[in-house]
Design a protein around this motif. Sequence first.
Motif, PDB file in Angstrom:
ATOM      1  N   THR A 130       0.908  -1.271  -0.003  1.00 52.89           N
ATOM      2  CA  THR A 130      -0.085   0.075  -0.164  1.00 52.89           C
ATOM      3  C   THR A 130       0.815   1.183   0.016  1.00 52.89           C
ATOM      4  OG1 THR A 130      -1.523  -1.300   1.154  1.00 52.89           O
ATOM      5  CG2 THR A 130      -1.800   1.084   1.341  1.00 52.89           C
ATOM      6  N   GLU A 131       1.823   1.212   0.840  1.00 52.12           N
ATOM      7  CA  GLU A 131       2.814   2.555   0.845  1.00 52.12           C
ATOM      8  C   GLU A 131       3.474   2.691  -0.495  1.00 52.12           C
ATOM      9  OE1 GLU A 131       3.975   2.557   5.676  1.00 52.12           O
ATOM     10  OE2 GLU A 131       5.156   1.264   4.184  1.00 52.12           O
ATOM     11  N   ARG A 132       3.921   1.488  -1.112  1.00 50.88           N
ATOM     12  CA  ARG A 132       4.749   1.780  -2.302  1.00 50.88           C
ATOM     13  C   ARG A 132       3.909   2.358  -3.431  1.00 50.88           C
ATOM     14  NH1 ARG A 132       7.137  -3.347  -0.854  1.00 50.88           N
ATOM     15  NH2 ARG A 132       5.453  -4.526  -2.291  1.00 50.88           N
ATOM     16  N   LYS A 133       2.399   2.196  -3.539  1.00 46.86           N
ATOM     17  CA  LYS A 133       1.783   2.964  -4.375  1.00 46.86           C
ATOM     18  C   LYS A 133       1.809   4.297  -4.299  1.00 46.86           C
ATOM     19  CE  LYS A 133      -2.367  -0.499  -4.337  1.00 46.86           C
ATOM     20  NZ  LYS A 133      -3.295  -0.539  -3.426  1.00 46.86           N
ATOM     21  N   ASP A 134       2.170   5.073  -3.097  1.00 47.01           N
ATOM     22  CA  ASP A 134       2.412   6.585  -2.885  1.00 47.01           C
ATOM     23  C   ASP A 134       3.801   6.888  -2.733  1.00 47.01           C
ATOM     24  OD1 ASP A 134      -0.317   6.692  -2.976  1.00 47.01           O
ATOM     25  OD2 ASP A 134      -0.530   6.491  -0.822  1.00 47.01           O
ATOM     26  N   LEU A 135       4.722   5.808  -2.856  1.00 45.53           N
ATOM     27  CA  LEU A 135       6.074   6.241  -2.435  1.00 45.53           C
ATOM     28  C   LEU A 135       6.964   7.120  -3.517  1.00 45.53           C
ATOM     29  CD1 LEU A 135       8.373   5.940  -0.658  1.00 45.53           C
ATOM     30  CD2 LEU A 135       9.178   3.721  -1.906  1.00 45.53           C
ATOM     31  N   GLY A 136       6.412   6.849  -4.764  1.00 44.72           N
ATOM     32  CA  GLY A 136       7.174   7.762  -5.796  1.00 44.72           C
ATOM     33  C   GLY A 136       6.911   9.219  -5.614  1.00 44.72           C
ATOM     34  N   VAL A 137       5.499   9.452  -5.217  1.00 45.61           N
ATOM     35  CA  VAL A 137       5.054  10.764  -5.216  1.00 45.61           C
ATOM     36  C   VAL A 137       5.682  11.475  -4.059  1.00 45.61           C
ATOM     37  CG1 VAL A 137       2.917  12.380  -4.521  1.00 45.61           C
ATOM     38  CG2 VAL A 137       2.843  10.381  -6.152  1.00 45.61           C
ATOM     39  N   THR A 138       5.792  10.755  -2.990  1.00 44.01           N
ATOM     40  CA  THR A 138       6.775  11.129  -1.509  1.00 44.01           C
ATOM     41  C   THR A 138       7.822  11.487  -1.866  1.00 44.01           C
ATOM     42  OG1 THR A 138       5.108   9.740  -0.202  1.00 44.01           O
ATOM     43  CG2 THR A 138       7.069  10.565   0.614  1.00 44.01           C
ATOM     44  N   LEU A 139       8.690  10.621  -2.562  1.00 40.71           N
ATOM     45  CA  LEU A 139      10.095  10.982  -2.962  1.00 40.71           C
ATOM     46  C   LEU A 139      10.293  12.079  -3.698  1.00 40.71           C
ATOM     47  CD1 LEU A 139      11.177   7.254  -3.779  1.00 40.71           C
ATOM     48  CD2 LEU A 139      11.505   8.555  -1.852  1.00 40.71           C
ATOM     49  N   GLU A 140       9.318  12.476  -4.757  1.00 41.30           N
ATOM     50  CA  GLU A 140       9.493  13.697  -5.416  1.00 41.30           C
ATOM     51  C   GLU A 140       9.149  14.758  -4.686  1.00 41.30           C
ATOM     52  OE1 GLU A 140      10.274  13.855  -8.564  1.00 41.30           O
ATOM     53  OE2 GLU A 140      10.125  12.194  -9.285  1.00 41.30           O
ATOM     54  N   GLU A 141       8.310  14.699  -3.572  1.00 43.21           N
ATOM     55  CA  GLU A 141       7.750  15.933  -2.953  1.00 43.21           C
ATOM     56  C   GLU A 141       8.979  16.352  -1.942  1.00 43.21           C
ATOM     57  OE1 GLU A 141       4.316  15.773  -0.347  1.00 43.21           O
ATOM     58  OE2 GLU A 141       2.913  15.905  -2.296  1.00 43.21           O
ATOM     59  N   ALA A 142       9.786  15.143  -1.551  1.00 46.14           N
ATOM     60  CA  ALA A 142      10.818  15.508  -0.637  1.00 46.14           C
ATOM     61  C   ALA A 142      12.045  15.932  -1.585  1.00 46.14           C
ATOM     62  CB  ALA A 142      11.388  14.059  -0.158  1.00 46.14           C
ATOM     63  N   ALA A 143      12.079  15.637  -2.656  1.00 47.15           N
ATOM     64  CA  ALA A 143      13.217  16.286  -3.766  1.00 47.15           C
ATOM     65  C   ALA A 143      12.749  17.718  -3.794  1.00 47.15           C
ATOM     66  CB  ALA A 143      13.115  15.624  -4.814  1.00 47.15           C
ATOM     67  N   ASP A 144      11.457  17.828  -3.939  1.00 50.27           N
ATOM     68  CA  ASP A 144      11.049  19.360  -4.226  1.00 50.27           C
ATOM     69  C   ASP A 144      11.440  20.233  -3.010  1.00 50.27           C
ATOM     70  OD1 ASP A 144      10.027  18.706  -6.542  1.00 50.27           O
ATOM     71  OD2 ASP A 144       7.863  18.641  -5.846  1.00 50.27           O
ATOM     72  N   ALA A 145      11.218  19.784  -1.553  1.00 51.12           N
ATOM     73  CA  ALA A 145      11.512  20.134  -0.494  1.00 51.12           C
ATOM     74  C   ALA A 145      13.021  20.653  -0.388  1.00 51.12           C
ATOM     75  CB  ALA A 145      11.177  19.332   0.685  1.00 51.12           C
ATOM     76  N   VAL A 146      13.891  19.737  -0.891  1.00 48.93           N
ATOM     77  CA  VAL A 146      15.355  20.050  -0.758  1.00 48.93           C
ATOM     78  C   VAL A 146      15.666  21.304  -1.606  1.00 48.93           C
ATOM     79  CG1 VAL A 146      17.614  19.071  -1.430  1.00 48.93           C
ATOM     80  CG2 VAL A 146      16.050  17.546  -0.302  1.00 48.93           C
ATOM     81  N   GLU A 147      15.062  21.308  -2.810  1.00 44.98           N
ATOM     82  CA  GLU A 147      15.266  22.395  -3.892  1.00 44.98           C
ATOM     83  C   GLU A 147      14.904  23.436  -3.351  1.00 44.98           C
ATOM     84  OE1 GLU A 147      13.426  21.439  -7.466  1.00 44.98           O
ATOM     85  OE2 GLU A 147      15.082  19.625  -7.837  1.00 44.98           O
ATOM     86  N   ALA A 148      13.369  23.443  -2.769  1.00 43.17           N
ATOM     87  CA  ALA A 148      12.836  24.901  -1.960  1.00 43.17           C
ATOM     88  C   ALA A 148      13.823  25.375  -0.922  1.00 43.17           C
ATOM     89  CB  ALA A 148      11.587  24.585  -1.419  1.00 43.17           C
ATOM     90  N   LEU A 149      14.387  24.612  -0.209  1.00 39.03           N
ATOM     91  CA  LEU A 149      15.198  25.174   0.909  1.00 39.03           C
ATOM     92  C   LEU A 149      16.272  25.859   0.446  1.00 39.03           C
ATOM     93  CD1 LEU A 149      15.845  22.038   3.419  1.00 39.03           C
ATOM     94  CD2 LEU A 149      14.775  24.335   3.944  1.00 39.03           C
ATOM     95  N   ALA A 150      17.028  25.249  -0.624  1.00 37.12           N
ATOM     96  CA  ALA A 150      18.121  25.761  -1.257  1.00 37.12           C
ATOM     97  C   ALA A 150      17.815  27.215  -1.927  1.00 37.12           C
ATOM     98  CB  ALA A 150      18.746  24.862  -2.242  1.00 37.12           C
ATOM     99  N   HIS A 151      16.477  27.115  -2.654  1.00 34.93           N
ATOM    100  CA  HIS A 151      16.019  28.484  -3.435  1.00 34.93           C
ATOM    101  C   HIS A 151      15.458  29.403  -2.471  1.00 34.93           C
ATOM    102  CE1 HIS A 151      15.600  26.270  -7.491  1.00 34.93           C
ATOM    103  NE2 HIS A 151      16.792  25.732  -6.871  1.00 34.93           N
ATOM    104  N   GLU A 152      14.636  29.002  -1.611  1.00 32.10           N
ATOM    105  CA  GLU A 152      13.965  30.072  -0.737  1.00 32.10           C
ATOM    106  C   GLU A 152      14.207  30.355   0.618  1.00 32.10           C
ATOM    107  OE1 GLU A 152       9.854  28.495  -1.301  1.00 32.10           O
ATOM    108  OE2 GLU A 152      10.274  27.797  -3.263  1.00 32.10           O
ATOM    109  N   GLY A 153      14.832  29.332   1.350  1.00 34.81           N
ATOM    110  CA  GLY A 153      15.156  29.193   2.738  1.00 34.81           C
ATOM    111  C   GLY A 153      14.170  28.570   3.364  1.00 34.81           C
ATOM    112  N   LEU A 154      14.550  28.404   4.559  1.00 31.12           N
ATOM    113  CA  LEU A 154      13.632  27.204   5.554  1.00 31.12           C
ATOM    114  C   LEU A 154      12.402  27.797   5.876  1.00 31.12           C
ATOM    115  CD1 LEU A 154      13.443  24.761   7.638  1.00 31.12           C
ATOM    116  CD2 LEU A 154      14.333  26.424   9.331  1.00 31.12           C
ATOM    117  N   LEU A 155      11.964  29.143   6.083  1.00 34.16           N
ATOM    118  CA  LEU A 155      10.640  29.671   6.404  1.00 34.16           C
ATOM    119  C   LEU A 155       9.666  29.377   5.367  1.00 34.16           C
ATOM    120  CD1 LEU A 155      11.252  32.529   8.885  1.00 34.16           C
ATOM    121  CD2 LEU A 155      10.643  30.301   9.297  1.00 34.16           C
TER     122      LEU A 155
END
Length: 201
Positions: free
Chosen positions: A165-190
């Motif tokens: 069940t978790e694996r069905k959504d895992l790809g989306v979660t991994l992409e979101e976490a990658a987006d979050a890394v980019e957002a930290l570097a581009h926009e800052g933490l807040l």
Amino acid sequence: MSTDHTWLVVGLGNPGPGYAGHRHNVGAMVLDVLGARVGGSFKSHKARAAVLEGRLGVRPGGAPGPRAVLAKPATYMNESGGPVAGLSQFFKVDPAQLVVVHDELDIPYGQIRLKLGGGEGGHNGLRSITRSVGTKDYLRVRVGIGRPPGRMDAADYVLRDFSATERKDLGVTLEEAADAVEALAHEGLLAAQGRFHAPTA
């Protein structure tokens, strides 16, 4: 944010194919997503890590994002600190530009949370990094894996593959976490927290 800084983004996990699908390896899985976005392949580094250098995402207006070193320690989780400290020195990265991506038991499965510093919550990888770099004040992208069911021990739970069940959504979660890394570097933490911590409808 200045483009002069080099970011060090570390995805935690255990080495070898036997661990590759485990919940504890979700940090390394996110780094594979980021690596695919950057292009190229991870190469072995003397600091005992697989490393890929590139640019993190694209800025508004189309300019390339900041320089980054993507890294997956080649050590076991509880020895992650040595490679992280070695890479920080080699690439001259301050703790303020260090982002560690890791699994988090205390966050529901699939949710992403960002923070600076704080406790390690019993996470051996974070404990090792804090000890080796000498501070807790580095950025974390915490990928929720939820608590183990019933009486299952947490140590057993993290060293198991995601459920079907978790694996069905895992790809989306991994992409979101990658987006979050980019957002930290581009926009800052807040700003990044404002985007990823907002309740989903």
